[in-house]
Design a protein around this motif. Structure first.
Motif, PDB file in Angstrom:
ATOM      1  N   LYS A 202      32.462  46.838  39.399  1.00 46.01           N
ATOM      2  CA  LYS A 202      33.523  46.530  40.685  1.00 46.01           C
ATOM      3  C   LYS A 202      34.836  46.523  40.187  1.00 46.01           C
ATOM      4  CE  LYS A 202      30.412  43.184  42.968  1.00 46.01           C
ATOM      5  NZ  LYS A 202      30.284  41.597  43.360  1.00 46.01           N
ATOM      6  N   GLU A 203      35.497  46.224  39.108  1.00 46.98           N
ATOM      7  CA  GLU A 203      36.565  46.324  38.688  1.00 46.98           C
ATOM      8  C   GLU A 203      36.880  47.637  38.460  1.00 46.98           C
ATOM      9  OE1 GLU A 203      39.175  43.824  38.626  1.00 46.98           O
ATOM     10  OE2 GLU A 203      37.626  42.653  39.597  1.00 46.98           O
TER      11      GLU A 203
ATOM     12  N   TYR B 150      37.424  49.168  41.893  1.00 48.90           N
ATOM     13  CA  TYR B 150      38.546  48.471  42.399  1.00 48.90           C
ATOM     14  C   TYR B 150      40.009  49.567  42.101  1.00 48.90           C
ATOM     15  CZ  TYR B 150      42.598  45.622  44.050  1.00 48.90           C
ATOM     16  OH  TYR B 150      43.698  45.102  44.542  1.00 48.90           O
ATOM     17  N   TYR B 151      40.063  49.502  40.763  1.00 49.12           N
ATOM     18  CA  TYR B 151      40.870  50.017  40.042  1.00 49.12           C
ATOM     19  C   TYR B 151      41.452  51.486  40.493  1.00 49.12           C
ATOM     20  CZ  TYR B 151      44.093  51.659  36.286  1.00 49.12           C
ATOM     21  OH  TYR B 151      45.124  52.558  35.697  1.00 49.12           O
TER      22      TYR B 151
ATOM     23  N   ASP C  38      30.279  50.752  46.743  1.00 46.99           N
ATOM     24  CA  ASP C  38      30.648  50.583  45.430  1.00 46.99           C
ATOM     25  C   ASP C  38      29.734  51.601  44.493  1.00 46.99           C
ATOM     26  OD1 ASP C  38      32.685  48.552  46.205  1.00 46.99           O
ATOM     27  OD2 ASP C  38      31.666  47.123  45.104  1.00 46.99           O
TER      28      ASP C  38
ATOM     29  N   ARG D 159      30.820  55.106  45.375  1.00 45.83           N
ATOM     30  CA  ARG D 159      32.123  55.238  44.896  1.00 45.83           C
ATOM     31  C   ARG D 159      31.960  55.591  43.042  1.00 45.83           C
ATOM     32  NH1 ARG D 159      36.687  57.636  45.170  1.00 45.83           N
ATOM     33  NH2 ARG D 159      38.342  56.522  44.394  1.00 45.83           N
TER      34      ARG D 159
ATOM     35  N   THR E 137      38.242  35.972  38.565  1.00 53.48           N
ATOM     36  CA  THR E 137      37.552  36.897  39.213  1.00 53.48           C
ATOM     37  C   THR E 137      37.502  36.270  40.522  1.00 53.48           C
ATOM     38  OG1 THR E 137      35.072  36.419  38.822  1.00 53.48           O
ATOM     39  CG2 THR E 137      36.487  38.011  37.379  1.00 53.48           C
ATOM     40  N   ASN E 138      36.718  37.224  41.627  1.00 52.61           N
ATOM     41  CA  ASN E 138      36.529  36.909  42.926  1.00 52.61           C
ATOM     42  C   ASN E 138      34.923  36.535  43.102  1.00 52.61           C
ATOM     43  OD1 ASN E 138      38.818  37.186  43.994  1.00 52.61           O
ATOM     44  ND2 ASN E 138      38.540  39.463  44.458  1.00 52.61           N
TER      45      ASN E 138
ATOM     46  N   THR F 219      40.377  53.040  42.997  1.00 53.07           N
ATOM     47  CA  THR F 219      40.517  53.140  44.612  1.00 53.07           C
ATOM     48  C   THR F 219      41.672  52.394  45.208  1.00 53.07           C
ATOM     49  OG1 THR F 219      38.028  53.012  44.866  1.00 53.07           O
ATOM     50  CG2 THR F 219      39.088  52.549  46.773  1.00 53.07           C
ATOM     51  N   TYR F 220      42.021  51.384  44.841  1.00 53.95           N
ATOM     52  CA  TYR F 220      43.040  50.589  45.126  1.00 53.95           C
ATOM     53  C   TYR F 220      44.454  50.531  44.492  1.00 53.95           C
ATOM     54  CZ  TYR F 220      39.427  49.446  48.612  1.00 53.95           C
ATOM     55  OH  TYR F 220      38.544  49.616  49.495  1.00 53.95           O
ATOM     56  N   ASP F 221      44.309  50.464  43.233  1.00 55.34           N
ATOM     57  CA  ASP F 221      45.522  50.346  42.181  1.00 55.34           C
ATOM     58  C   ASP F 221      46.311  51.713  42.360  1.00 55.34           C
ATOM     59  OD1 ASP F 221      46.698  50.477  39.371  1.00 55.34           O
ATOM     60  OD2 ASP F 221      46.506  48.379  40.107  1.00 55.34           O
TER      61      ASP F 221
END
Length: 142
Positions: A107-108, A111-112, A27, A30, A70-71, A114-116
């Motif tokens: 982190k969000e 994630y956004y 992370d 990234r 959240t996780n 990279t994956y969304d």
């Protein structure tokens, strides 16, 4: 009485020495890549640091706020420990909640982008803009 003091000291030490929410190495890398194209670490804000810190003046409420949606399930434990050790827990709980909220936002953001699908599209557009030379640079080279 002696056992109660030892137990209290152990609990306080455990809370003070507990690890806050942290980023993994991948992370962090990234985020540097995202920063290179103009994306800030906390562009995606899901938790507000000021609100989390303010809520942690109450016993553990800031951590419960960070855990909800959240996780970050460890935040439930931190909140419970802060609840048990309140009002002393305010000393470490308030700054911890603000720092953890920023980390969760980082982190969000990762994630956004990279994956969304929408985030991937935005990132691709930013990368194209970043890689294209501007008209000023083209004219300077002539």
């Amino acid at each position: 009485m002696q056992k109660v003091l030892v137990l209290a000291a152990v609990l306080i030490a455990a809370c003070v020495l507990q690890g806050c929410t942290s980023l993994g190495r991948a992370d962090e890398v990234r985020l540097r890549e995202l920063n290179a194209v103009g994306i800030q670490d906390t562009d995606v804000k899901v938790k507000h640091p000021g609100l989390a810190a303010g809520l942690n003046i109450l016993p553990g409420f800031g951590n419960f706020y960070l855990a909800a949606g959240t996780n970050e399930s460890a935040q439930w434990t931190y909140g419970f420990l802060n609840l048990l050790l309140w009002p002393v827990s305010v000393v470490w709980g308030v700054p911890e909640a603000a720092i953890d909220a920023n980390t969760i936002n980082k982190k969000e953001t990762v994630y956004y982008y990279t994956y969304d699908p929408m985030g991937k599209k935005e990132l691709k557009e930013l990368q194209v803009q970043f890689e294209e030379p501007s008209d000023v640079e083209d004219q300077a080279s002539l």
